[in-house]
Design an enzyme around this catalytic site. Sequence first.
Site, PDB file in Angstrom:
ATOM      1  N   ASP A 196       0.852  -1.201   0.000  1.00 33.35           N
ATOM      2  CA  ASP A 196       0.000   0.000   0.000  1.00 33.35           C
ATOM      3  C   ASP A 196       0.882   1.243   0.000  1.00 33.35           C
ATOM      4  OD1 ASP A 196       0.882  -0.541   2.630  1.00 33.35           O
ATOM      5  OD2 ASP A 196      -0.734   0.639   3.499  1.00 33.35           O
ATOM      6  N   HIS A 509       1.418  -8.987  -3.555  1.00 33.40           N
ATOM      7  CA  HIS A 509       0.442  -7.925  -3.263  1.00 33.40           C
ATOM      8  C   HIS A 509       1.225  -6.622  -3.088  1.00 33.40           C
ATOM      9  CE1 HIS A 509      -3.659  -6.770  -2.010  1.00 33.40           C
ATOM     10  NE2 HIS A 509      -3.045  -5.872  -1.251  1.00 33.40           N
ATOM     11  N   ASP A 551       0.744 -17.571  -4.214  1.00 29.49           N
ATOM     12  CA  ASP A 551       1.387 -16.541  -5.036  1.00 29.49           C
ATOM     13  C   ASP A 551       0.343 -15.912  -5.934  1.00 29.49           C
ATOM     14  OD1 ASP A 551       2.991 -14.900  -6.504  1.00 29.49           O
ATOM     15  OD2 ASP A 551       3.777 -16.500  -7.795  1.00 29.49           O
ATOM     16  N   GLU A 560       1.976 -10.280   0.446  1.00 30.28           N
ATOM     17  CA  GLU A 560       2.305  -8.860   0.381  1.00 30.28           C
ATOM     18  C   GLU A 560       3.802  -8.701   0.669  1.00 30.28           C
ATOM     19  OE1 GLU A 560      -0.407  -6.228   2.465  1.00 30.28           O
ATOM     20  OE2 GLU A 560       0.640  -4.446   1.752  1.00 30.28           O
TER      21      GLU A 560
HETATM   22  O1  G3I Z   1      -1.505  -9.914  18.900  1.00 27.18           O
HETATM   23  C1  G3I Z   1      -2.062 -11.172  18.527  1.00 27.18           C
HETATM   24  C2  G3I Z   1      -1.468 -12.263  19.365  1.00 27.18           C
HETATM   25  O2  G3I Z   1      -1.805 -12.055  20.705  1.00 27.18           O
HETATM   26  C3  G3I Z   1      -1.987 -13.600  18.852  1.00 27.18           C
HETATM   27  O3  G3I Z   1      -1.337 -14.643  19.528  1.00 27.18           O
HETATM   28  C4  G3I Z   1      -1.710 -13.763  17.368  1.00 27.18           C
HETATM   29  C5  G3I Z   1      -2.276 -15.038  16.800  1.00 27.18           C
HETATM   30  O4  G3I Z   1      -2.540 -14.945  15.429  1.00 27.18           O
HETATM   31  O5  G3I Z   1      -2.274 -12.670  16.678  1.00 27.18           O
HETATM   32  C6  G3I Z   1      -1.740 -11.426  17.080  1.00 27.18           C
HETATM   33  O6  G3I Z   1      -2.264 -10.419  16.309  1.00 27.18           O
HETATM   34  C7  G3I Z   1      -1.840 -10.357  14.971  1.00 27.18           C
HETATM   35  C8  G3I Z   1      -1.168  -9.026  14.732  1.00 27.18           C
HETATM   36  O7  G3I Z   1      -0.830  -8.913  13.377  1.00 27.18           O
HETATM   37  C9  G3I Z   1       0.104  -8.884  15.558  1.00 27.18           C
HETATM   38  O8  G3I Z   1       1.072  -9.798  15.159  1.00 27.18           O
HETATM   39  C10 G3I Z   1      -3.044 -10.515  14.080  1.00 27.18           C
HETATM   40  O9  G3I Z   1      -3.581 -11.813  14.211  1.00 27.18           O
HETATM   41  C11 G3I Z   1      -2.661 -10.276  12.656  1.00 27.18           C
HETATM   42  O10 G3I Z   1      -3.813 -10.278  11.819  1.00 27.18           O
HETATM   43  C12 G3I Z   1      -1.949  -8.955  12.512  1.00 27.18           C
HETATM   44  O11 G3I Z   1      -1.471  -8.849  11.196  1.00 27.18           O
HETATM   45  C13 G3I Z   1      -0.996  -7.577  10.799  1.00 27.18           C
HETATM   46  C14 G3I Z   1      -1.762  -7.095   9.567  1.00 27.18           C
HETATM   47  O12 G3I Z   1      -1.195  -5.884   9.110  1.00 27.18           O
HETATM   48  C15 G3I Z   1      -3.222  -6.883   9.826  1.00 27.18           C
HETATM   49  O13 G3I Z   1      -3.412  -5.908  10.787  1.00 27.18           O
HETATM   50  C16 G3I Z   1       0.481  -7.758  10.450  1.00 27.18           C
HETATM   51  O14 G3I Z   1       1.214  -8.052  11.615  1.00 27.18           O
HETATM   52  C17 G3I Z   1       1.002  -6.490   9.806  1.00 27.18           C
HETATM   53  O15 G3I Z   1       2.310  -6.761   9.318  1.00 27.18           O
HETATM   54  C18 G3I Z   1       0.118  -6.024   8.667  1.00 27.18           C
HETATM   55  O16 G3I Z   1       0.586  -4.804   8.228  1.00 27.18           O
HETATM   56  C19 G3I Z   1       0.057  -4.262   7.030  1.00 27.18           C
HETATM   57  C20 G3I Z   1      -0.397  -2.852   7.346  1.00 27.18           C
HETATM   58  O17 G3I Z   1      -1.484  -2.895   8.244  1.00 27.18           O
HETATM   59  C21 G3I Z   1      -0.761  -2.081   6.091  1.00 27.18           C
HETATM   60  N1  G3I Z   1       0.308  -2.134   5.141  1.00 27.18           N
HETATM   61  C22 G3I Z   1       0.661  -3.488   4.754  1.00 27.18           C
HETATM   62  C23 G3I Z   1       1.130  -4.266   5.954  1.00 27.18           C
HETATM   63  C24 G3I Z   1       1.591  -5.652   5.574  1.00 27.18           C
HETATM   64  O18 G3I Z   1       0.556  -6.514   5.268  1.00 27.18           O
HETATM   65  O1  9MR Z   2      -4.049  -3.831   0.021  1.00 25.21           O
HETATM   66  C1  9MR Z   2      -4.220  -3.837   1.435  1.00 25.21           C
HETATM   67  C2  9MR Z   2      -2.961  -4.340   2.114  1.00 25.21           C
HETATM   68  O2  9MR Z   2      -1.894  -3.472   1.844  1.00 25.21           O
HETATM   69  C3  9MR Z   2      -3.191  -4.529   3.592  1.00 25.21           C
HETATM   70  O3  9MR Z   2      -2.113  -5.173   4.192  1.00 25.21           O
HETATM   71  C4  9MR Z   2      -4.434  -5.358   3.824  1.00 25.21           C
HETATM   72  C5  9MR Z   2      -4.757  -5.552   5.289  1.00 25.21           C
HETATM   73  O4  9MR Z   2      -4.985  -4.357   5.927  1.00 25.21           O
HETATM   74  O5  9MR Z   2      -5.545  -4.786   3.182  1.00 25.21           O
HETATM   75  C6  9MR Z   2      -5.389  -4.684   1.789  1.00 25.21           C
HETATM   76  O6  9MR Z   2      -6.502  -4.068   1.252  1.00 25.21           O
HETATM   77  C7  9MR Z   2      -7.627  -4.899   1.125  1.00 25.21           C
HETATM   78  C8  9MR Z   2      -8.696  -4.420   2.078  1.00 25.21           C
HETATM   79  O7  9MR Z   2      -8.276  -4.573   3.405  1.00 25.21           O
HETATM   80  C9  9MR Z   2      -9.976  -5.192   1.833  1.00 25.21           C
HETATM   81  N1  9MR Z   2     -10.373  -5.087   0.450  1.00 25.21           N
HETATM   82  C10 9MR Z   2      -9.376  -5.616  -0.480  1.00 25.21           C
HETATM   83  C11 9MR Z   2      -8.084  -4.858  -0.339  1.00 25.21           C
HETATM   84  C12 9MR Z   2      -6.992  -5.458  -1.246  1.00 25.21           C
HETATM   85  O8  9MR Z   2      -7.300  -5.317  -2.552  1.00 25.21           O
END
Ligand code: G3I
Ligand code: 9MR
Length: 681
Positions: A196, A509, A551, A560
């Site tokens: 993103d 992604h 993939d 991503e």
């Molecule tokens: O904190 C809980 C933990 O207590 C539990 O044991 C564990 C089990 O799955 O989950 C933990 O939470 C997770 C959290 O990350 C912390 O690690 C969530 O399940 C998991 O869904 C969450 O994922 C994050 C994701 O965003 C969704 O919020 C990723 O770490 C994080 O790298 C990712 O970051 C995104 C940005 O929001 C937007 N840009 C892209 C980026 C990469 O995808």
């Molecule tokens: O593209 C987004 C990605 O960078 C983020 O990690 C992810 C989780 O927050 O969300 C993706 O965006 C999606 C959105 O959350 C739901 N609709 C589809 C989007 C991807 O095309």
Amino acid sequence: MYMNSYRMRGESRFPVNFLAFLLVALVFSAGSGSAYGWDTIKINQLGYYPDGPKLAVIPGEETVEFQIIDTAGGEVVFSGMSTVPAYWQYSDEQVMLADFSAFSQTGEFVVRVEGFEDSYPFRIAEDVFREVSRASIKALYFNRTSTALEETHAGQWARPAGHPDDVVYVHASAATDERPEGYVISGPKGWYDAGDYNKYVVNSGISTYTMMAAYEHFPDYFQSLSLNIPESGNQTPDLLDEIRWNLDWMITMQDPNDGGVYHKLTSKNFAPVVMPHQNVVDRYVVMKSTAATLNYAAVMAVASRVYEEYDPEFAAQALEVAEYAWQWAVENPQIYYQQPEDIHTGQYGDQNVQDEFDWAAAELYITTGNDAYWNARNFNTSENGVPAWPYTRPLAWVSLAHHLDHLTPAANQNLIESRIMNLGQELLQLHENSAYGHSMGMRGNQDFVWGSNSSGLNHSFMLLQAYRMSENQDYLDAALANFDYMLGRNATGYSFVTGYGSRVPMDPHHRQSAADNVTYPVPGFLVGGPHAGQQDGCSYPSDLPALSYLDDWCSYATNEVAINWNAPLVYVSAAMEYFYGGMFTSVLPEDQIPDRIHLHQNYPNPFNPVTQIRYELEHPGHVSLAVYDSLGRRVSVIKDGYQSAGSHHVSFSGDALASGVYMYRLSSGEFHITRKMVLLK
Ligand code: G3I
Ligand code: 9MR
């Protein structure tokens, strides 16, 4: 080399009639691994170091013989028996290890086992990870905000500038008297966080830190690593120039009126699949948070030491803003990020900031030498672990360990050592108990999370700290094992770095890669990796944590890319090149020594305690001559400055050093020569 080999293999592996057969087979054996390449020999697809460990994974239930074949002549150059099968629960399979560490010839080879297709070809070479090390940093360049990527630097991935971010609105959640809602600030530069186009301070924290740590730990490696970025050729190492792009943005995220730091700079929604310059939308800074402010304080405190040599003015400013941020956090210790209703981008919300407090305190303590920062926290009760964006305490231990010899008496040195070594031992044990021969995944759902690949590399990052502290090779080998995982020795059979390996992600992604009309994705990015979360609702080939990877653009949960996943790739690949790659241990054969500078064998050798070193320069210029221990740590600088052409002669005293093998290294511009000497007391 990389993409072509992917294509060619794709074609030769799946001729048309075979594809038809596969289709039928699939219908009858849904879930069978062969369709996904799971039942194949798994190797590190880039290869191995001549003197390093070399393992392949073979799926199966009976011990087998394996052969190493030279692809040049087709002959068998090594053979051996696999280990006995062992079970790996994360992919629900029995696997064996083929260990060919004893084979040290350089060249290109495959692993052959009867009943299997040959493995992908791989190299054995001194510099086997040099290119991926470069590319892992260059990937960040490709994610630069607010600038055009020119063809000379970006090749086919050149693109116009996106998101100038010189007009950024203060969001209602961040409004203050001095900066009310709608107030305009400027926050250009920085890296896009991931696939993103937003910029998040919390995630920038661990990312920029890990890359600065790489520089602090291996300065000599990076001083000679050229990346072909716009700043290449200035007086600053390219790695530091690249990191600076993000620091220049981060520094704008502090409110000068109170020291607090905005959590993120973002649009209201995720962008559609368009190039950066096509995503013209309003951008906002959103509420200040304690987590962002502490990440900022820690990073700026580190920047202050790392940039001191190259830009003292910036170093001073970085320390000032770091201390200001710390104060705000102390006064506002529990402001957790809460996503405003009209904002729908990444959260990086973290409800526990005790670890961020430890980290910022440690970095400020190291940089300032002020005991108040050490005393502000109770480090005796602070644990260590594998770092991740919401868990930064381990970074405190890493920095404290690196600066151990220069801490004030307030710090507890034994505590720091034991925190590093205890974790190292724990990870080493996981590695030894693993059927796949790596610690990656062995903490189950702590490893197989969103961004699992960064967990594996952060194991390596911590194992490397144990190695640097103990000099026990087992830790280094274990760190390499997890790196092998990333490059193909894993259950999926993918190398998870775009562009580097024979079977690589083609549809990450990553908005630029999806929108740029270039066949191949931007190279050098580590994709998130397998885990069973499947939060994106895509259709996955397996629900098993180690096989749940897709993939496909659809899979933002496993495919991503992100700056905090690349950062440990930067660190670990550099460390591998540094420790195994002969950067310090190899002595160039006479006929390969560059002719601009000459470095003679010291005399006498072995010596005690004084020896003479002679060198010649064909041109005048800046010269450095330094001595390193067997871990590549600089123990003495003999010469660092401008010198005239001609013959020079210095004596070196090993008075302060222990007996052992040391390297001395002469550098001038692009040229480096290293030789060994032996101190015998
Ligand atoms: O904190 C809980 C933990 O207590 C539990 O044991 C564990 C089990 O799955 O989950 C933990 O939470 C997770 C959290 O990350 C912390 O690690 C969530 O399940 C998991 O869904 C969450 O994922 C994050 C994701 O965003 C969704 O919020 C990723 O770490 C994080 O790298 C990712 O970051 C995104 C940005 O929001 C937007 N840009 C892209 C980026 C990469 O995808
Ligand atoms: O593209 C987004 C990605 O960078 C983020 O990690 C992810 C989780 O927050 O969300 C993706 O965006 C999606 C959105 O959350 C739901 N609709 C589809 C989007 C991807 O095309």
